[in-house]
Design an enzyme around this catalytic site. Structure first.
Site, PDB file in Angstrom:
ATOM      1  NE  ARG A 346      45.490  23.845  -3.339  1.00 25.74           N
ATOM      2  CZ  ARG A 346      45.392  24.095  -2.133  1.00 25.74           C
ATOM      3  NH1 ARG A 346      45.976  25.283  -1.900  1.00 25.74           N
ATOM      4  NH2 ARG A 346      45.025  23.612  -1.046  1.00 25.74           N
ATOM      5  CB  ALA A 349      46.036  18.883  -9.461  1.00 26.70           C
ATOM      6  CG  HIS A 350      51.175  17.712  -7.808  1.00 31.16           C
ATOM      7  ND1 HIS A 350      50.701  18.794  -7.936  1.00 31.16           N
ATOM      8  CD2 HIS A 350      52.492  17.863  -7.909  1.00 31.16           C
ATOM      9  CE1 HIS A 350      51.673  19.532  -8.492  1.00 31.16           C
ATOM     10  NE2 HIS A 350      52.537  18.921  -8.676  1.00 31.16           N
ATOM     11  CE  LYS A 351      45.704   9.742  -3.394  1.00 31.68           C
ATOM     12  NZ  LYS A 351      45.383   9.054  -4.347  1.00 31.68           N
TER      13      LYS A 351
END
Length: 501
Positions: A346, A349-351
């Site tokens: 989400r 995690a992407h950041k």
């Protein structure tokens, strides 16, 4: 006069939060069932079928309807003559009720509240504090409305101040048309008119807990201006053709609720808050006789739906053998059953992955030729591989999409609702695909997940990256390798001229 005990309020709030996590209100079940029967678009009808089957499964299994078990919204009408033994503030008491409701071992609910909105956004771990409002009223009782509001629909809240001669209906319809499907229609629109900015939004939120009676209103006809406005907005919004999950269809809203209040002569404040397909609320009254009791809805309220028949023509896809040739054949609107390895990820995690790529570091998972699912699941209980695990709103990942696709070789993304222009451009550029699972069918989706283990960023809690093994997970192709989106073509095909008298 009978004493209302602090412990009874705490116990009642905790039980209400558990109750609404797995029981839809009976009026919602009836309205959604009727909408499912009326629906003409096969894709939207299948989405509503999944919502209803999920709802029935949750009622029987006592597990959350949606993985986003919401922020706890508590509104108290406190009788000025009520006698209590309260020693703590109402906020502290209601927070304790929320804590006990969300941390129950038999049905743990996902903690979604972060304590620092500006900084690290650390999760409180128990979903406190609750969002409390208090109203002092006549009487000697304490009335409590408890609702669990998910982020997907809450994020679509809107406010405006119209000129006194402005059209509330025009603004609402024009606004809903811009919201996309991230609020998980079909649902309910709460509208507050009058007061000031904060009053209008409070009215809109309160309106969402009113009983669904739109079709009763249609049958008997309006008796005042508010009911006329409800009917106009409902007809015009449904005529937009947005449909269930934004796939296009005849029903976008199950009801429109409006509350109003006197306002300044120069103003017409209007608040709009949508409620999703995971509508969850309960009301109880404490009079000193003990904690509240909640009666489950009759299981016969749910229609018998055979999803196997609806999915008979679905295409099976092996996630472990994805290649460009397979992905190029996916068509918007197509139903797929996915099996194989699926990773989760989400916002957080992407950041973190982007930060690692910026530093030239290797990622902890190899996403080349893989699929990622935008989900933050509920904790598992018993022999579950994972708790309810429905999709989150995908547009929050749009700004990361191009970089992730280009630097990792990721091929498929799964979430809910539409993608924005930046993501569509990236999907077409990298010949990837975007699929959607049904928002509001989290428990149903979780049954397709046979194994789950955290593989990265465990400190992020429910936002950690998990490796899942899925079997026949139902999804719909939303965006193909050319960037064509079902969320554009679907509503366009079902949009119609409203039938207003």
């Amino acid at each position: 006069m009978t004493l209302i005990r602090e412990d009874d309020l705490i116990a009642s709030i905790a039980e209400a939060l558990q109750y609404i996590s797995y029981f839809h209100p009976s009026d919602f079940i009836g309205a959604m069932s009727a909408a499912w029967e009326r629906e003409e678009n096969p894709g939207a009808k299948q989405a509503m079928a999944q919502i209803l089957v999920n709802s029935r499964m949750c009622a029987i299994g006592r597990r959350p309807i949606c993985q986003d078990t919401g922020a706890a919204n508590i509104h108290i009408k406190y009788g000025v003559e009520a006698k209590t033994d309260f020693k703590r503030s109402l906020q502290e008491i209601c927070d304790e009720g929320t804590r006990q409701g969300y941390l129950r071992d038999t049905n743990p609910l996902r903690a979604s509240v972060v304590v620092d909105p500006f900084g690290q956004r650390k999760n409180s771990g128990d979903n406190t504090p609750c969002m409390l409002t208090v109203e002092m009223v006549a009487g000697d009782k304490i009335d409590v409305e408890v609702a669990a509001k998910g982020g997907g629909s809450e994020n679509k809240s809107k406010f405006t101040t119209l000129n006194p001669s402005g059209s509330v209906a025009d603004w609402v319809v024009e606004t809903v048309e811009t919201l996309g499907a991230g609020w998980c229609p079909p649902g309910i629109l709460g509208i507050g008119v009058g007061g000031n900015a904060d009053k209008a939004m409070a009215l809109a939120k309160a309106a969402l807990s009113e009983p669904i009676d739109l079709h009763d209103l249609i049958r008997r006809g309006p008796s005042n201006k508010t009911e006329e406005l409800r009917l106009e907005i409902a007809e015009r919004v449904n005529a937009l053709g947005i449909g269930a999950q934004g796939l296009g269809g005849v029903t976008t809203v199950l009801d429109v609720k409006i509350r109003s209040f006197p306002t300044h002569a120069a103003s017409l404040p209007v608040g709009l808050i949508p409620n999703c397909a995971a509508t969850r609320h309960a009301h109880f009254t404490l009079d000193g006789s003990g904690p509240a009791e909640f009666t489950p809805p009759d299981i016969s309220l749910w229609p018998e739906i055979l999803l196997d028949a609806a999915s008979a023509h679905a295409r099976r896809i092996d996630l472990d053998t994805l290649d460009d040739d397979v992905i190029a054949t996916l068509e918007p609107g197509q139903t797929l059953l996915l099996s194989g390895t699926l990773y989760t990820g989400r916002d957080a995690a992407h950041k973190r992955m982007i930060d690692m790529l910026d530093k030239g570091e290797s990622l902890p998972v190899d996403l080349k030729g893989r699929a990622i699912y935008y989900v933050g699941p509920v904790d598992a209980v018993g022999d579950e591989a994972i708790g309810p695990a429905g999709p989150t709103t995908s547009t929050r990942m749009d700004k990361f999409t191009d970089r992730i696709l280009s630097d990792t070789g990721l091929k498929v993304m799964i979430g809910k609702a539409e993608r924005g222009p930046v993501a569509l451009e990236a999907i077409a550029k990298h010949k990837a695909a975007y699929l959607i699972a049904v928002g509001g069918a989290a428990y149903l989706v979780s049954k397709a997940i046979k194994a789950a283990k955290p593989v990265a960023f465990e400190d992020l809690g429910m936002e950690a990256i998990y490796e899942l093994r899925v079997e026949d997970m139902p999804v719909t192709v939303a965006v193909d390798t050319k960037g064509n989106s079902i969320h554009k073509t679907g509503p366009a095909a079902w949009k119609r001229v409203p039938e207003l008298s």
